[in-house]
Structures are given as C-alpha cells and as structure tokens.
Design a protein around this motif. Structure first.
Motif, PDB file in Angstrom:
ATOM      1  N   ARG A   1     -20.653  45.340 -19.412  1.00  0.00           N
ATOM      2  CA  ARG A   1     -20.000  46.634 -19.194  1.00  0.00           C
ATOM      3  C   ARG A   1     -18.762  46.509 -18.312  1.00  0.00           C
ATOM      4  NH1 ARG A   1     -24.719  50.012 -16.650  1.00  0.00           N
ATOM      5  NH2 ARG A   1     -24.901  48.031 -15.548  1.00  0.00           N
ATOM      6  N   THR A   2     -18.309  45.286 -18.068  1.00  0.00           N
ATOM      7  CA  THR A   2     -17.213  45.056 -17.124  1.00  0.00           C
ATOM      8  C   THR A   2     -15.853  45.113 -17.818  1.00  0.00           C
ATOM      9  OG1 THR A   2     -18.655  43.642 -15.789  1.00  0.00           O
ATOM     10  CG2 THR A   2     -16.285  43.455 -15.419  1.00  0.00           C
TER      11      THR A   2
ATOM     12  N   GLU B   1     -11.618  45.657 -13.342  1.00  0.00           N
ATOM     13  CA  GLU B   1     -12.647  45.757 -12.311  1.00  0.00           C
ATOM     14  C   GLU B   1     -12.859  44.442 -11.586  1.00  0.00           C
ATOM     15  OE1 GLU B   1     -15.680  49.184 -13.921  1.00  0.00           O
ATOM     16  OE2 GLU B   1     -15.910  47.156 -14.752  1.00  0.00           O
ATOM     17  N   VAL B   2     -12.461  43.335 -12.197  1.00  0.00           N
ATOM     18  CA  VAL B   2     -12.756  42.016 -11.625  1.00  0.00           C
ATOM     19  C   VAL B   2     -11.493  41.169 -11.479  1.00  0.00           C
ATOM     20  CG1 VAL B   2     -15.209  41.891 -12.204  1.00  0.00           C
ATOM     21  CG2 VAL B   2     -13.511  41.271 -13.934  1.00  0.00           C
TER      22      VAL B   2
ATOM     23  N   SER C   1     -22.914  40.242  -5.779  1.00  0.00           N
ATOM     24  CA  SER C   1     -23.056  39.372  -6.947  1.00  0.00           C
ATOM     25  C   SER C   1     -23.048  37.892  -6.591  1.00  0.00           C
ATOM     26  CB  SER C   1     -21.943  39.657  -7.955  1.00  0.00           C
ATOM     27  OG  SER C   1     -20.675  39.644  -7.324  1.00  0.00           O
TER      28      SER C   1
ATOM     29  N   ARG D   1     -14.564  50.921 -10.200  1.00  0.00           N
ATOM     30  CA  ARG D   1     -15.081  49.884  -9.321  1.00  0.00           C
ATOM     31  C   ARG D   1     -14.075  48.739  -9.280  1.00  0.00           C
ATOM     32  NH1 ARG D   1     -20.396  47.976 -12.090  1.00  0.00           N
ATOM     33  NH2 ARG D   1     -18.942  47.962 -13.838  1.00  0.00           N
TER      34      ARG D   1
ATOM     35  N   GLU E   1     -20.294  38.506 -11.548  1.00  0.00           N
ATOM     36  CA  GLU E   1     -19.384  39.641 -11.431  1.00  0.00           C
ATOM     37  C   GLU E   1     -19.084  40.274 -12.792  1.00  0.00           C
ATOM     38  OE1 GLU E   1     -19.569  37.372  -8.023  1.00  0.00           O
ATOM     39  OE2 GLU E   1     -18.794  36.589  -9.932  1.00  0.00           O
ATOM     40  N   ILE E   2     -19.234  39.503 -13.859  1.00  0.00           N
ATOM     41  CA  ILE E   2     -18.931  39.980 -15.207  1.00  0.00           C
ATOM     42  C   ILE E   2     -20.221  40.183 -15.985  1.00  0.00           C
ATOM     43  CG2 ILE E   2     -17.783  39.429 -17.388  1.00  0.00           C
ATOM     44  CD1 ILE E   2     -15.844  37.654 -15.783  1.00  0.00           C
ATOM     45  N   ASP E   3     -20.422  41.407 -16.484  1.00  0.00           N
ATOM     46  CA  ASP E   3     -21.526  41.668 -17.399  1.00  0.00           C
ATOM     47  C   ASP E   3     -20.970  42.393 -18.627  1.00  0.00           C
ATOM     48  OD1 ASP E   3     -21.252  44.404 -16.742  1.00  0.00           O
ATOM     49  OD2 ASP E   3     -22.790  44.289 -15.196  1.00  0.00           O
TER      50      ASP E   3
ATOM     51  N   MET F   1     -14.479  45.923 -23.043  1.00  0.00           N
ATOM     52  CA  MET F   1     -15.407  45.248 -22.138  1.00  0.00           C
ATOM     53  C   MET F   1     -15.304  43.735 -22.333  1.00  0.00           C
ATOM     54  SD  MET F   1     -16.693  47.986 -20.845  1.00  0.00           S
ATOM     55  CE  MET F   1     -17.126  49.694 -21.210  1.00  0.00           C
TER      56      MET F   1
ATOM     57  N   PRO G   1     -14.138  35.864 -10.476  1.00  0.00           N
ATOM     58  CA  PRO G   1     -15.372  36.371 -11.095  1.00  0.00           C
ATOM     59  C   PRO G   1     -15.994  35.366 -12.048  1.00  0.00           C
ATOM     60  CG  PRO G   1     -13.475  37.278 -12.235  1.00  0.00           C
ATOM     61  CD  PRO G   1     -12.932  36.489 -11.064  1.00  0.00           C
TER      62      PRO G   1
ATOM     63  N   LYS H   1     -18.740  44.257  -6.638  1.00  0.00           N
ATOM     64  CA  LYS H   1     -17.950  45.323  -7.257  1.00  0.00           C
ATOM     65  C   LYS H   1     -18.312  46.620  -6.550  1.00  0.00           C
ATOM     66  CE  LYS H   1     -19.152  44.201 -11.476  1.00  0.00           C
ATOM     67  NZ  LYS H   1     -19.339  44.221 -12.947  1.00  0.00           N
TER      68      LYS H   1
END
Length: 294
Positions: A186-187, A191-192, A252, A224, A182-184, A69, A177, A266
């Motif tokens: 759990r990303t 995904e980005v 986002s 995603r 867009e990025i947390d 992540m 992102p 996402k």
C-alpha cells in the motif's frame, strides 16, 4: 517489528562502516534484458528515467501498480542498449512474473541470471575500481555496487567481508526504504523518500502508475512520510509510534550504534520534525533523514 534490534554496532564497528571499505553480499533477484526495445520496455514500467541516463549508469527506482503503489524497488544498470535489473531477493518471483507479462520477448528478451550472478554492496569511502564495480549515478546506501558473474562463492570477495547486519545499518543511516519493511503493498513512492533519493522522475514519459504519482506530486501530499527516530535513553519494546493515545506510525527498522538507538518509521504528516513521541514504549525525537550527523 520486535524488540530485537536489526543491528548492533559498537563504536569501532561504526567507524569501520563509515570509513573503511567492506563488501556485503545482498540477496537479490538479477535479470538481464536485451533486444531492440529493451530500454523502452524498462522505461514503461519504471519510475526513474532509463533513457535519460548515461549508457553505463546505475539508478534506483520502483515498479508500481496501476494505482501507483510500489510492487518492488529496483536498481537498473544500463549496459548500452541492454540493462541489468536488480530486485530484492524476496521480490524475485513477483518481478519474474511482471517481466514475463509486460516485456514482449521479440524486442525485449529477459533472462533470469539470479542463479549465476552475485550482487554485493561496497560500503565505505573511495570504492576500488575493478570489473563489475559500479558507482551509482545518484544517492545510494552504498558507495558502489558489485556485480559478479562467476557465482556466489564468498571466497572470491576481497576481504574484509562485512557482517550481514551492516547492510541494515547502512540502509538506516542513509534513510533508505526496504521492501517488506518500509515498503508494503500500500506504499506510494512519495511516502518513502523516492523524490529525495532520485528514485522518480516527474518529467519523463508514461509509465505504469504515473498518474497517481504525478497527481500527488503536483496537486497533493502524502499522508505519511518516512522519518528518523532518535531515542533518548530507553530502547523500544514495541512497534507503535504514539502521540498521546493516538497512533501516528509504526517503527519499521531500528538498531543500536555505540549504545544509541536509531530507527525509521512512516509517520503521519502532521507529526513535526523535532517532536517527542512514544516510539515502541520509549521516548524518541522525530528527525529528518538521512542520519548525516551520526
């Protein structure tokens, strides 16, 4: 996300953003690492390949958890055998702790330069050459990055200075992102758009989180992916993206360009490009990023 857009650009402002040179200060955490093992230490925690790039290259990538992540994204500027590490301002404390934990100071001394170095994006075509002006080695939401080691006084910047919201506009148009958007925590990089943005190398040596990234790249797919949204007429009043009654994503970032609403979200991988969705309560079409045709 709220119903308030992240930026509003009229037609003239949009033309200036695309075609005229402007400079925008970007809140950043800035660190410099030096020593006999400086580059090797960066290499061991970074998704991009520092050692393969030229001695003065500017590249983008991320620092990951052991499970793959994203902890924070990071620009790295090689300076011979040393490097500048530039992180989002909100990630300063996290990055400082991560470097203290993983970089042995005997071979990779990290100095926090956040207080006396300013980072700005140069937007527009043909950035001027000058001290501290670096053109990135790959894709970027700017044409050049400027590192100023003489403080954060705006008066030292050559006019015109871009409004702060133009950074979000440039980022959205590039499909780039941002941490906290867009990025947390759990990303995953895939995904980005890390692959599309040259933010990860799948042929480099080991780094933290590589096993998950490699497994997803060679044997699977993300559930995603970051996509663009182009609203038809109305503007979003919420953040959920729906197909029928099913939630398939969350808006986002969004903004207005000459009255047109554009955004990023996402979305579940089964949502087709070209599909119409309910995005924040208004109909939008899903498009690939970046917004090259704007």
């Amino acid at each position: 996300m709220t119903a308030v857009p992240d930026f509003v650009l009229g037609a003239d402002e949009f033309r200036l953003l695309r075609h005229a040179l402007h400079e925008a200060l970007v809140p950043s955490g800035v660190f410099r690492v030096e020593g006999s093992g400086a580059l090797q230490c960066v290499q061991g925690v970074y998704t991009n390949d520092v050692l393969r790039h030229a001695p003065n290259a500017l590249m983008w990538g991320g620092v990951l958890t052991p499970k793959g992540m994203i902890v924070f994204d990071m620009w790295v500027l090689r300076d011979g055998d040393a490097a500048w590490m530039i992180v989002p301002g909100s990630a300063h404390d996290t990055a400082s702790a991560a470097f203290a934990r993983t970089f042995p100071p005997r071979i990779a001394k990290v100095t926090d330069r956040t207080g006396d170095v300013a980072i700005s994006w140069i937007l527009g075509h043909n950035p001027p050459a000058g001290p501290g002006v670096i053109v990135p080695a790959g894709p970027a939401p700017f044409s050049a990055l400027r590192i100023r080691e003489d403080g954060n006084d705006d008066s030292a910047l050559p006019p015109p200075v871009a409004p702060a919201e133009w950074v979000n506009a440039a980022r959205l148009l590039a499909g780039w992102p941002a941490l906290g958007r867009e990025i947390d925590d759990r990303t995953l990089p895939q995904e980005v758009r890390f692959d599309a943005l040259d933010g990860v190398r799948h042929d480099k040596g080991c780094y933290t989180g590589q096993e998950t990234v490699a497994r997803l790249h060679f044997r699977g797919h993300p559930n995603r992916t970051l996509r663009g949204l182009r609203w038809h007429d109305a503007r979003p009043t919420g953040s959920d993206v729906l197909i029928g009654e099913r939630n398939v994503g969350t808006i986002s970032t969004w903004g207005l360009i000459d009255g047109r609403a554009l955004g990023m979200a996402k979305l579940r991988r089964e949502v087709d490009t070209g599909a119409d969705v309910d995005a924040g309560g208004a109909t939008a079409t899903v498009v690939e990023l970046p917004f090259n045709d704007e």
